[in-house]
Motif scaffolding. Structure first.
Motif, mmCIF file in Angstrom:
data_model
loop_
_atom_site.group_PDB
_atom_site.id
_atom_site.type_symbol
_atom_site.label_atom_id
_atom_site.label_comp_id
_atom_site.label_asym_id
_atom_site.label_seq_id
_atom_site.Cartn_x
_atom_site.Cartn_y
_atom_site.Cartn_z
ATOM 1 N N ASP A 121 0.815 -1.223 0.000
ATOM 2 C CA ASP A 121 0.000 0.000 0.000
ATOM 3 C C ASP A 121 0.842 1.264 0.000
ATOM 4 O OD1 ASP A 121 -2.195 -1.580 -0.006
ATOM 5 O OD2 ASP A 121 -2.850 -1.142 2.036
ATOM 6 N N GLY A 122 2.153 1.131 -0.124
ATOM 7 C CA GLY A 122 3.021 2.300 -0.187
ATOM 8 C C GLY A 122 3.682 2.604 1.144
ATOM 9 N N PRO A 123 4.495 3.659 1.198
ATOM 10 C CA PRO A 123 5.205 4.024 2.433
ATOM 11 C C PRO A 123 4.236 4.253 3.585
ATOM 12 C CG PRO A 123 6.064 5.264 0.565
ATOM 13 C CD PRO A 123 4.826 4.569 0.085
ATOM 14 N N ILE A 124 4.639 3.855 4.773
ATOM 15 C CA ILE A 124 3.799 4.012 5.956
ATOM 16 C C ILE A 124 3.475 5.466 6.222
ATOM 17 C CG2 ILE A 124 5.798 4.045 7.499
ATOM 18 C CD1 ILE A 124 2.277 2.605 8.250
ATOM 19 N N GLU A 125 4.366 6.380 5.817
ATOM 20 C CA GLU A 125 4.140 7.807 6.036
ATOM 21 C C GLU A 125 2.888 8.318 5.334
ATOM 22 O OE1 GLU A 125 8.253 6.755 6.771
ATOM 23 O OE2 GLU A 125 6.985 6.499 4.990
ATOM 24 N N PHE A 126 2.404 7.564 4.336
ATOM 25 C CA PHE A 126 1.219 7.981 3.587
ATOM 26 C C PHE A 126 -0.076 7.449 4.193
ATOM 27 C CE2 PHE A 126 3.924 8.211 -0.550
ATOM 28 C CZ PHE A 126 4.493 9.379 -0.083
ATOM 29 N N HIS A 127 0.030 6.660 5.246
ATOM 30 C CA HIS A 127 -1.182 6.144 5.878
ATOM 31 C C HIS A 127 -2.024 7.321 6.368
ATOM 32 C CE1 HIS A 127 -3.788 4.203 8.858
ATOM 33 N NE2 HIS A 127 -3.552 3.079 8.231
ATOM 34 N N PRO A 128 -3.356 7.255 6.242
ATOM 35 C CA PRO A 128 -4.215 8.389 6.634
ATOM 36 C C PRO A 128 -3.999 8.887 8.058
ATOM 37 C CG PRO A 128 -5.485 6.776 5.398
ATOM 38 C CD PRO A 128 -4.133 6.163 5.621
ATOM 39 N N LEU A 129 -3.622 8.015 8.984
ATOM 40 C CA LEU A 129 -3.406 8.446 10.364
ATOM 41 C C LEU A 129 -2.107 9.226 10.543
ATOM 42 C CD1 LEU A 129 -4.520 5.261 12.334
ATOM 43 C CD2 LEU A 129 -5.776 7.416 12.094
ATOM 44 N N LEU A 130 -1.190 9.083 9.594
ATOM 45 C CA LEU A 130 0.135 9.680 9.733
ATOM 46 C C LEU A 130 0.399 10.819 8.748
ATOM 47 C CD1 LEU A 130 2.245 6.382 10.012
ATOM 48 C CD2 LEU A 130 1.072 7.616 11.836
ATOM 49 N N ALA A 131 -0.356 10.846 7.668
ATOM 50 C CA ALA A 131 -0.029 11.733 6.550
ATOM 51 C C ALA A 131 -0.009 13.218 6.910
ATOM 52 C CB ALA A 131 -0.996 11.478 5.394
ATOM 53 N N LYS A 132 -0.858 13.643 7.845
ATOM 54 C CA LYS A 132 -0.966 15.067 8.154
ATOM 55 C C LYS A 132 -0.221 15.475 9.423
ATOM 56 C CE LYS A 132 -5.390 15.756 5.784
ATOM 57 N NZ LYS A 132 -6.785 16.246 5.905
ATOM 58 N N LEU A 133 0.547 14.569 9.979
ATOM 59 C CA LEU A 133 1.275 14.893 11.207
ATOM 60 C C LEU A 133 2.405 15.883 10.926
ATOM 61 C CD1 LEU A 133 1.580 11.394 12.936
ATOM 62 C CD2 LEU A 133 -0.079 13.204 13.392
ATOM 63 N N GLY A 134 2.656 16.750 11.895
ATOM 64 C CA GLY A 134 3.720 17.732 11.752
ATOM 65 C C GLY A 134 5.088 17.118 11.971
ATOM 66 N N ILE A 135 6.090 17.968 11.995
ATOM 67 C CA ILE A 135 7.467 17.525 12.164
ATOM 68 C C ILE A 135 7.690 17.006 13.580
ATOM 69 C CG2 ILE A 135 8.362 19.743 12.997
ATOM 70 C CD1 ILE A 135 10.779 19.320 11.132
ATOM 71 N N GLU A 136 8.630 16.096 13.733
ATOM 72 C CA GLU A 136 9.011 15.615 15.060
ATOM 73 C C GLU A 136 9.810 16.712 15.778
ATOM 74 O OE1 GLU A 136 8.481 12.640 16.652
ATOM 75 O OE2 GLU A 136 7.204 11.878 15.033
ATOM 76 N N PRO A 137 9.594 16.894 17.079
ATOM 77 C CA PRO A 137 10.248 18.001 17.786
ATOM 78 C C PRO A 137 11.762 17.887 17.892
ATOM 79 C CG PRO A 137 9.089 16.579 19.320
ATOM 80 C CD PRO A 137 8.677 16.144 17.949
ATOM 81 N N PHE A 138 12.314 16.691 17.699
ATOM 82 C CA PHE A 138 13.772 16.539 17.753
ATOM 83 C C PHE A 138 14.373 16.328 16.364
ATOM 84 C CE2 PHE A 138 12.260 15.259 21.995
ATOM 85 C CZ PHE A 138 12.951 16.207 22.754
ATOM 86 N N ASP A 139 13.563 16.566 15.351
ATOM 87 C CA ASP A 139 14.072 16.555 13.975
ATOM 88 C C ASP A 139 15.046 17.719 13.806
ATOM 89 O OD1 ASP A 139 14.128 17.278 11.051
ATOM 90 O OD2 ASP A 139 12.721 15.599 10.914
ATOM 91 N N PRO A 140 16.175 17.506 13.140
ATOM 92 C CA PRO A 140 17.142 18.594 12.951
ATOM 93 C C PRO A 140 16.553 19.830 12.277
ATOM 94 C CG PRO A 140 18.130 16.489 12.367
ATOM 95 C CD PRO A 140 16.670 16.230 12.590
ATOM 96 N N ARG A 141 15.490 19.667 11.521
ATOM 97 C CA ARG A 141 14.881 20.809 10.827
ATOM 98 C C ARG A 141 14.019 21.661 11.745
ATOM 99 N NH1 ARG A 141 11.468 17.762 6.539
ATOM 100 N NH2 ARG A 141 11.289 16.378 8.367
ATOM 101 N N PHE A 142 13.650 21.112 12.898
ATOM 102 C CA PHE A 142 12.749 21.835 13.794
ATOM 103 C C PHE A 142 13.469 22.956 14.517
ATOM 104 C CE2 PHE A 142 10.818 22.332 18.065
ATOM 105 C CZ PHE A 142 9.584 22.833 17.655
ATOM 106 N N GLY A 143 12.802 24.107 14.606
ATOM 107 C CA GLY A 143 13.364 25.255 15.301
ATOM 108 C C GLY A 143 12.449 26.448 15.146
ATOM 109 N N GLY A 144 12.936 27.607 15.545
ATOM 110 C CA GLY A 144 12.118 28.809 15.471
ATOM 111 C C GLY A 144 11.687 29.149 14.064
ATOM 112 N N ALA A 145 12.583 28.988 13.105
ATOM 113 C CA ALA A 145 12.243 29.315 11.716
ATOM 114 C C ALA A 145 11.134 28.406 11.202
ATOM 115 C CB ALA A 145 13.481 29.203 10.832
#
Length: 275
Positions: A121-145
């Motif tokens: 059915d494709g990557p798990i990230e595309f599952h309806p329960l997960l598709a609209k979730l925001g970034i993880e708080p400890f992701d390197p991309r997360f910050g004030g910007a």
């Protein structure tokens, strides 16, 4: 409800038990959870090896070669290791049996979930329960910007925007109140009004609050227990504002106030937190 620190603490606990081990059998005692447990799931997973225990937001992701099992702890659930000879408790609804260990999902309210996402059915990230979730708080991309960009054009109160989980996951009701206190931001402040400097402070506060909770094993529930049965203790000891209505602020001694936002209690200090 178990939030990111509790779920991550559980993930770390079950990872050492499950990963790299073949599942002898999956026992479903009560399939009527938030969504029905697929009837063929025990047969689908029997004898299959768990390749990885991951997490996305509040969802545990148990990866097999042919798909991913999605587990949610619901409102008051826990997934913990139990002695193999221990009789199931009343609300032990699902059981993972390995050759060396047994894990049980205990969910009195049955708001949890045990679902299956086939690899086809494709990557798990595309599952309806997960598709609209925001970034993880400890992701390197997360910050004030990141937050500043996510808040642009959003006039809803910052507390509500954080709870929505679209800007960043894991900041549940308790952690939102605590993070906003650390950042000195009033919970009713429109998200779009936060300056870059205040977004920087908020991002740092979110990471610090969740990091402290992770270090203590998480405890957004008084009866929360980790995968080994150990209780969380963080907010029993260190909460700055949560459930401290009329008690003195730990910083300035002003009585903590309580308001209701979106049917959820919010706690804050009128002196330390500004709009």
């Amino acid at each position: 409800m178990p939030e990111l620190p509790e779920v991550e603490t559980t993930r770390r606990g079950i990872d050492t038990v499950m990963t790299g081990r073949p599942l002898v059998r999956l026992v479903v005692r009560e399939p009527r959870l938030r969504w029905p447990v697929p009837a063929d799931l025990p047969a689908t997973l029997s004898g299959r090896t768990v390749l990885e225990c991951g997490r996305r937001g509040k969802y545990l992701l148990l990866r097999f070669e042919h798909g991913t099992q999605i587990v949610h702890l619901g409102m008051s659930g826990s997934l913990r290791r139990v002695p193999e000879a221990e009789a199931p408790r009343r609300h032990d609804h699902v059981e993972w049996v390995f050759d060396h260990a047994v894990l049980r999902l205990h969910d009195p309210r049955r708001f949890g979930a045990v679902l299956w996402h086939p690899a086809g059915d494709g990557p798990i990230e595309f599952h309806p329960l997960l598709a609209k979730l925001g970034i993880e708080p400890f992701d390197p991309r997360f910050g004030g910007a990141w937050l500043r960009d996510q808040f642009r054009g959003r006039s809803a109160p910052i507390k509500q925007v954080l709870l929505a989980g679209e800007a960043v996951v894991g900041v549940g009701n308790i952690y939102a109140s605590e993070s906003l206190f650390r950042a000195g931001i009033h919970p009713r402040t429109p998200a779009c009004r936060l300056s870059m400097a205040r977004c920087d402070k908020l991002a740092a506060a979110i990471q610090a609050t969740l990091g402290d909770a992770l270090a203590s094993g998480g405890s957004t529930l008084r009866d929360y227990v980790g995968a080994g049965g150990e209780p969380g203790s963080y907010f029993d000891i260190h909460a700055a504002v949560y459930e401290r209505e009329n008690q003195p602020c730990r910083t300035c001694a002003t009585p903590i106030r309580r308001i209701v936002q979106g049917q959820r209690a919010t706690y804050y200090c009128v002196r330390c937190q500004r709009a």
